[in-house]
Design a protein around this motif. Sequence first.
Motif, PDB file in Angstrom:
ATOM      1  N   GLY A  68       0.792  -1.224   0.000  1.00 27.43           N
ATOM      2  CA  GLY A  68       0.000   0.000   0.000  1.00 27.43           C
ATOM      3  C   GLY A  68       0.816   1.262   0.000  1.00 27.43           C
ATOM      4  N   VAL A  69       2.103   1.171  -0.398  1.00 23.86           N
ATOM      5  CA  VAL A  69       2.974   2.338  -0.383  1.00 23.86           C
ATOM      6  C   VAL A  69       3.054   2.973  -1.770  1.00 23.86           C
ATOM      7  CG1 VAL A  69       4.385   1.434   1.507  1.00 23.86           C
ATOM      8  CG2 VAL A  69       5.055   0.985  -0.863  1.00 23.86           C
ATOM      9  N   ARG A  70       3.547   4.197  -1.781  1.00 22.06           N
ATOM     10  CA  ARG A  70       3.810   4.895  -3.034  1.00 22.06           C
ATOM     11  C   ARG A  70       5.306   5.091  -3.150  1.00 22.06           C
ATOM     12  NH1 ARG A  70       4.849  10.200  -4.380  1.00 22.06           N
ATOM     13  NH2 ARG A  70       4.283  10.796  -6.512  1.00 22.06           N
ATOM     14  N   PHE A  71       5.877   4.764  -4.317  1.00 20.37           N
ATOM     15  CA  PHE A  71       7.314   4.921  -4.536  1.00 20.37           C
ATOM     16  C   PHE A  71       7.594   6.209  -5.304  1.00 20.37           C
ATOM     17  CE2 PHE A  71       7.064   0.233  -4.100  1.00 20.37           C
ATOM     18  CZ  PHE A  71       7.922   0.094  -3.021  1.00 20.37           C
ATOM     19  N   GLU A  72       8.613   6.924  -4.856  1.00 23.31           N
ATOM     20  CA  GLU A  72       9.071   8.137  -5.533  1.00 23.31           C
ATOM     21  C   GLU A  72      10.560   7.986  -5.847  1.00 23.31           C
ATOM     22  OE1 GLU A  72       9.905  12.875  -4.609  1.00 23.31           O
ATOM     23  OE2 GLU A  72       8.454  11.787  -3.367  1.00 23.31           O
ATOM     24  N   ILE A  73      10.926   8.174  -7.110  1.00 24.28           N
ATOM     25  CA  ILE A  73      12.327   8.066  -7.535  1.00 24.28           C
ATOM     26  C   ILE A  73      12.967   9.451  -7.491  1.00 24.28           C
ATOM     27  CG2 ILE A  73      13.887   7.287  -9.342  1.00 24.28           C
ATOM     28  CD1 ILE A  73      12.096   5.082  -8.099  1.00 24.28           C
ATOM     29  N   VAL A  74      14.079   9.563  -6.755  1.00 24.33           N
ATOM     30  CA  VAL A  74      14.799  10.834  -6.623  1.00 24.33           C
ATOM     31  C   VAL A  74      16.149  10.680  -7.341  1.00 24.33           C
ATOM     32  CG1 VAL A  74      15.709  12.562  -5.037  1.00 24.33           C
ATOM     33  CG2 VAL A  74      13.698  11.189  -4.384  1.00 24.33           C
ATOM     34  N   PRO A  75      16.332  11.314  -8.507  1.00 19.21           N
ATOM     35  CA  PRO A  75      17.551  11.085  -9.304  1.00 19.21           C
ATOM     36  C   PRO A  75      18.757  11.902  -8.849  1.00 19.21           C
ATOM     37  CG  PRO A  75      16.036  12.507 -10.495  1.00 19.21           C
ATOM     38  CD  PRO A  75      15.342  12.134  -9.217  1.00 19.21           C
ATOM     39  N   PHE A  76      19.938  11.277  -8.935  1.00 14.06           N
ATOM     40  CA  PHE A  76      21.217  11.934  -8.682  1.00 14.06           C
ATOM     41  C   PHE A  76      22.153  11.561  -9.825  1.00 14.06           C
ATOM     42  CE2 PHE A  76      19.246  11.610  -4.580  1.00 14.06           C
ATOM     43  CZ  PHE A  76      19.636  12.757  -3.879  1.00 14.06           C
ATOM     44  N   ASP A  77      22.695  12.549 -10.529  1.00 10.30           N
ATOM     45  CA  ASP A  77      23.631  12.324 -11.630  1.00 10.30           C
ATOM     46  C   ASP A  77      25.027  12.107 -11.054  1.00 10.30           C
ATOM     47  OD1 ASP A  77      25.140  12.265 -13.937  1.00 10.30           O
ATOM     48  OD2 ASP A  77      24.792  14.371 -14.473  1.00 10.30           O
ATOM     49  N   ASN A  78      25.566  10.885 -11.204  1.00  6.25           N
ATOM     50  CA  ASN A  78      26.903  10.613 -10.669  1.00  6.25           C
ATOM     51  C   ASN A  78      28.003  10.702 -11.726  1.00  6.25           C
ATOM     52  OD1 ASN A  78      26.658   8.286 -12.183  1.00  6.25           O
ATOM     53  ND2 ASN A  78      26.962   6.864 -10.471  1.00  6.25           N
ATOM     54  N   LYS A  79      27.619  10.996 -12.974  1.00  4.46           N
ATOM     55  CA  LYS A  79      28.588  11.131 -14.071  1.00  4.46           C
ATOM     56  C   LYS A  79      29.467   9.880 -14.212  1.00  4.46           C
ATOM     57  CE  LYS A  79      28.751  16.153 -13.340  1.00  4.46           C
ATOM     58  NZ  LYS A  79      27.778  16.148 -12.201  1.00  4.46           N
ATOM     59  N   LEU A  80      28.964   8.744 -13.781  1.00  2.26           N
ATOM     60  CA  LEU A  80      29.663   7.460 -13.807  1.00  2.26           C
ATOM     61  C   LEU A  80      30.943   7.499 -12.957  1.00  2.26           C
ATOM     62  CD1 LEU A  80      28.992   4.726 -15.144  1.00  2.26           C
ATOM     63  CD2 LEU A  80      30.715   5.242 -16.853  1.00  2.26           C
ATOM     64  N   SER A  81      30.963   8.334 -11.936  1.00  9.30           N
ATOM     65  CA  SER A  81      32.148   8.508 -11.098  1.00  9.30           C
ATOM     66  C   SER A  81      31.897   7.987  -9.688  1.00  9.30           C
ATOM     67  CB  SER A  81      32.509   9.996 -11.020  1.00  9.30           C
ATOM     68  OG  SER A  81      33.320  10.276  -9.902  1.00  9.30           O
ATOM     69  N   PRO A  82      32.767   7.118  -9.159  1.00  4.99           N
ATOM     70  CA  PRO A  82      32.620   6.692  -7.768  1.00  4.99           C
ATOM     71  C   PRO A  82      32.637   7.866  -6.792  1.00  4.99           C
ATOM     72  CG  PRO A  82      34.117   5.219  -8.917  1.00  4.99           C
ATOM     73  CD  PRO A  82      33.835   6.368  -9.848  1.00  4.99           C
ATOM     74  N   GLN A  83      33.521   8.843  -7.035  1.00  8.01           N
ATOM     75  CA  GLN A  83      33.598   9.980  -6.123  1.00  8.01           C
ATOM     76  C   GLN A  83      32.322  10.816  -6.166  1.00  8.01           C
ATOM     77  OE1 GLN A  83      35.990  10.484  -3.793  1.00  8.01           O
ATOM     78  NE2 GLN A  83      34.478  11.995  -3.095  1.00  8.01           N
ATOM     79  N   GLU A  84      31.798  11.055  -7.359  1.00  7.25           N
ATOM     80  CA  GLU A  84      30.532  11.788  -7.475  1.00  7.25           C
ATOM     81  C   GLU A  84      29.401  11.012  -6.789  1.00  7.25           C
ATOM     82  OE1 GLU A  84      29.686  14.689  -8.774  1.00  7.25           O
ATOM     83  OE2 GLU A  84      31.462  15.319  -9.897  1.00  7.25           O
TER      84      GLU A  84
END
Length: 413
Positions: A68-84
Amino acid sequence: MDFTRRRFGLAVGATLALGGTGAFAQKGETVKIAWVDPLSGMLANIGQNSLRTFQFMAEKVSANNPAGVRFEIVPFDNKLSPQESLTALRAITDQGIRYVTQGNGSSVAGALIDAINKHNERNPGKEIVFLNNAAVDPDFTNAKCSFWHFRFDADTSMKMEALTTYMRDEKNVKKVYLINQNYSHGHQVAKYFKEALARKRPDVQIVGEDLHPLGQVRDFAPYVAKIKASGADSIVTGNWGSDLSLLIKAAKDAGLDANWYTYYAGANGSPSAIGPTMEGKVKYVYIGHSNIPELATWMKEYNARFKEDLSLLSTLHVLPMLAQAMAKAKSTDPVKVAKAMEGLSIKSFSGEVTMRATDHQLQQPLYIASWRKITDPAKQYNVEGTGYTWVQERVFEPYVSSTPTSCQMSRPG
């Protein structure tokens, strides 16, 4: 299995036939999931496709799930970098988000696993669960396994076990060239291929091997020249994104006549690069393909909405299993949900899939599909509008491609 798949088809698309009658976890609660992957750079098209697929799934699963939950996707651009990615993780913890998903790049996934382990140890009551949708380094469910990490794609060794079992019977495979990205996944594709080849086809020669920088090569002509000069009749590659599309384009431009055995030829953008000149010459191993009947409705709907193909099929398992675990745990608390996810099974587009409790590796069928011209437009999916499609060659049930684990997992409490 056939009965399971028919039931799935009646459940209005992929992976919502979850089964069970678990009580609502927190009816009406919004569960945020931090999505960490590239939205910029040469491999951005793969990340953008992944994000849209997660958003599509969040909408579908939010409308009908046993928790009964609602999912919300919160995007973060990591630029394919482990440090990012680690910088993004700090922002995620600051925002109080308790679930993270990522898939592009095992180097990134490894950094996230280590950081999440440390965060959870230092911050009891604020634990984070990592839902790995596509990073396939086998170490993550072996020596580096973690209670907080769950993998929904098949790992490199599982896919290679299936691929080489198929290649064992391909008598035209005599000389193989290995070309892969120069990071853990690429190294392991080569390693596991060599090991499997020694067991299954010791007569086959490896006539060349290359590793190239991840997501940086714009012209693969020099690599293709080496492949052509080697006399290889077959190429094995774990390349993905632009690294596969540009490699195939260079091979076509050079007139390279060889068979391709790939991991990611079905991913966004690669089918268009393959085009009509390589019919029957490109195959890939994956957890599904575009012509599985149970996916037909959602494939068409996704394409109509986003003008691209739904190709990241591992995503179709993440939110349905998470919702089922929340229903089982009667909670959205990550510790309780992680415990509930161990050993959990759900009905999928490929039948029943199970999250192995020992190492948190999803056990599921694997498919070999081949690039072919469409012969039945009413039944075959037109991949990226090319007039070509993926035709199933073999399906391996979970027990065939499953690999053992050395995981010695430490669990909370």
